[in-house]
Enzyme design. Structure first.
Site, PDB file in Angstrom:
ATOM      1  N   ASP A 145      41.826  52.851   8.059  1.00  0.00           N
ATOM      2  CA  ASP A 145      42.499  52.958   9.349  1.00  0.00           C
ATOM      3  C   ASP A 145      43.844  53.619   9.102  1.00  0.00           C
ATOM      4  OD1 ASP A 145      43.770  52.673  11.759  1.00  0.00           O
ATOM      5  OD2 ASP A 145      43.492  50.511  11.922  1.00  0.00           O
ATOM      6  N   VAL A 146      44.018  54.845   9.585  1.00  0.00           N
ATOM      7  CA  VAL A 146      45.232  55.600   9.273  1.00  0.00           C
ATOM      8  C   VAL A 146      46.475  54.977   9.900  1.00  0.00           C
ATOM      9  CG1 VAL A 146      44.006  57.776   8.925  1.00  0.00           C
ATOM     10  CG2 VAL A 146      44.908  57.218  11.202  1.00  0.00           C
ATOM     11  N   LYS A 170      51.467  62.613  21.124  1.00  0.00           N
ATOM     12  CA  LYS A 170      51.094  63.970  20.725  1.00  0.00           C
ATOM     13  C   LYS A 170      52.301  64.906  20.732  1.00  0.00           C
ATOM     14  CE  LYS A 170      46.693  63.392  19.920  1.00  0.00           C
ATOM     15  NZ  LYS A 170      46.146  63.522  18.547  1.00  0.00           N
ATOM     16  N   TYR A 173      49.906  58.435  25.373  1.00  0.00           N
ATOM     17  CA  TYR A 173      49.172  59.422  24.570  1.00  0.00           C
ATOM     18  C   TYR A 173      49.954  60.730  24.478  1.00  0.00           C
ATOM     19  CZ  TYR A 173      45.418  62.714  23.367  1.00  0.00           C
ATOM     20  OH  TYR A 173      44.658  63.700  22.780  1.00  0.00           O
ATOM     21  N   ILE A 230      35.368  66.285  17.202  1.00  0.00           N
ATOM     22  CA  ILE A 230      36.123  67.377  16.592  1.00  0.00           C
ATOM     23  C   ILE A 230      36.208  67.204  15.080  1.00  0.00           C
ATOM     24  CG2 ILE A 230      38.431  68.397  16.435  1.00  0.00           C
ATOM     25  CD1 ILE A 230      38.738  67.877  19.448  1.00  0.00           C
ATOM     26  N   THR A 245      33.413  66.013  23.838  1.00  0.00           N
ATOM     27  CA  THR A 245      33.234  65.027  22.774  1.00  0.00           C
ATOM     28  C   THR A 245      32.825  63.684  23.372  1.00  0.00           C
ATOM     29  OG1 THR A 245      35.529  64.274  22.868  1.00  0.00           O
ATOM     30  CG2 THR A 245      35.038  66.104  21.356  1.00  0.00           C
ATOM     31  N   ARG A 285      37.267  54.991  10.108  1.00  0.00           N
ATOM     32  CA  ARG A 285      37.262  53.529  10.154  1.00  0.00           C
ATOM     33  C   ARG A 285      35.875  52.927   9.959  1.00  0.00           C
ATOM     34  NH1 ARG A 285      39.679  51.412  15.420  1.00  0.00           N
ATOM     35  NH2 ARG A 285      38.529  53.181  16.290  1.00  0.00           N
ATOM     36  N   ASN A 336      43.044  64.447  12.035  1.00  0.00           N
ATOM     37  CA  ASN A 336      42.299  64.512  13.292  1.00  0.00           C
ATOM     38  C   ASN A 336      42.155  63.155  13.965  1.00  0.00           C
ATOM     39  OD1 ASN A 336      40.107  65.621  15.219  1.00  0.00           O
ATOM     40  ND2 ASN A 336      39.061  63.977  14.111  1.00  0.00           N
TER      41      ASN A 336
END
Length: 261
Positions: free
Chosen positions: A66-67, A162, A158, A22, A193, A42, A93
């Site tokens: 790395d966020v 989100k 997860y 994405i 994906t 990354r 994203n």
């Protein structure tokens, strides 16, 4: 030379997790709309490959970061500031998905899902916002998930992360509503994906089903009976960044074929 008639001409967009799936589709779509891009992720190799694929001049730079690491994000923005590249459009994203029954959800898995999916978005929003406030204009789009709107079994960590992204989106949107900045989330359903293909492989390994049956388990959630394509998510993100979406703020837009929330 950039086409000044394009909706995002003259705008600088930063896309996290831009190397594949994405994120790569979003980067291509924003470039088509005239934006100049910073690709962040990354691993340098997929970012550099995408940069080479984009139209000449569309990619300003590639940043390896790395966020989930707040200090790494701060250093990335320092690099941008030294170059004079204010971020006007931020697309969060970057993310990871992992599954486990709730009783086997370890502290490590829980923290990893929060660190990448929720904390990473927070770190980048916090870094980008001062420049947007100073300019009086900005677009932030967070790629969440239908898991953040309704939840699914076996992905509690997860889904919680989100849900957090959606709450963060709505809260910041209210704070900046009168400052020329919009903050929205796009919530894809199951999307074609590499990440989903890995998930299908995990189902096959864990259950012994064939790949077709495992794939059907994901497509059954979509009333259209198919997987969402990355380009469809990218179209929604790009629209939210254009002047035409100036009144869209604090929303969580489902890209899922009509999945019931």
């Amino acid at each position: 030379m950039a086409n000044s008639s394009l909706p995002l001409a003259g705008r600088h967009a930063l896309v996290t997790g831009a190397g594949r799936g994405i994120g790569a589709a979003i980067a291509r779509r924003l470039a088509d709309e005239g934006a100049t891009l910073t690709l962040l992720g990354r691993h340098p190799e997929p970012l550099e490959a995408l940069a080479a694929e984009l139209p000449p001049g569309a990619c300003a730079q590639v940043l390896v970061c790395d966020v989930a690491d707040a200090q790494a994000v701060a250093r990335a923005w320092q690099t941008l500031e030294r170059r004079g590249d204010a971020v006007q459009i931020l697309v969060n994203n970057a993310g990871q998905a992992a599954s486990a029954p709730f009783t086997r959800t370890s502290d490590e898995l829980w923290q990893r899902m929060l660190a990448v999916n929720l904390n990473g978005s927070f770190h980048c929003m916090r870094a980008a916002l001062p420049g947007m406030l100073a300019a009086g204009w900005g677009r932030i789009v967070n790629v969440a998930s239908t898991a953040g709107q309704r939840g699914y079994a076996y992905v509690a960590a997860y889904a919680a992360a989100k849900h957090g992204v959606i709450g963060l989106t709505r809260s910041l949107a209210l704070e900046v509503a009168a400052k020329g900045i919009t903050v929205n989330a796009v919530c894809p359903g199951f999307t074609e994906t590499d990440l989903l293909r890995d998930s299908i492989g995990n189902v096959v390994a864990a259950t012994g089903r064939d790949a077709g049956a495992a794939r059907a388990e994901f497509t059954r959630h979509n009333p259209q009976g198919r997987l969402v394509q990355p380009e469809e998510v990218a179209d929604a993100v790009a629209w939210l960044c254009t002047p035409a979406a100036g009144s869209i703020n604090g929303q969580s837009i489902s890209v899922s074929g009509g999945e019931v929330m």
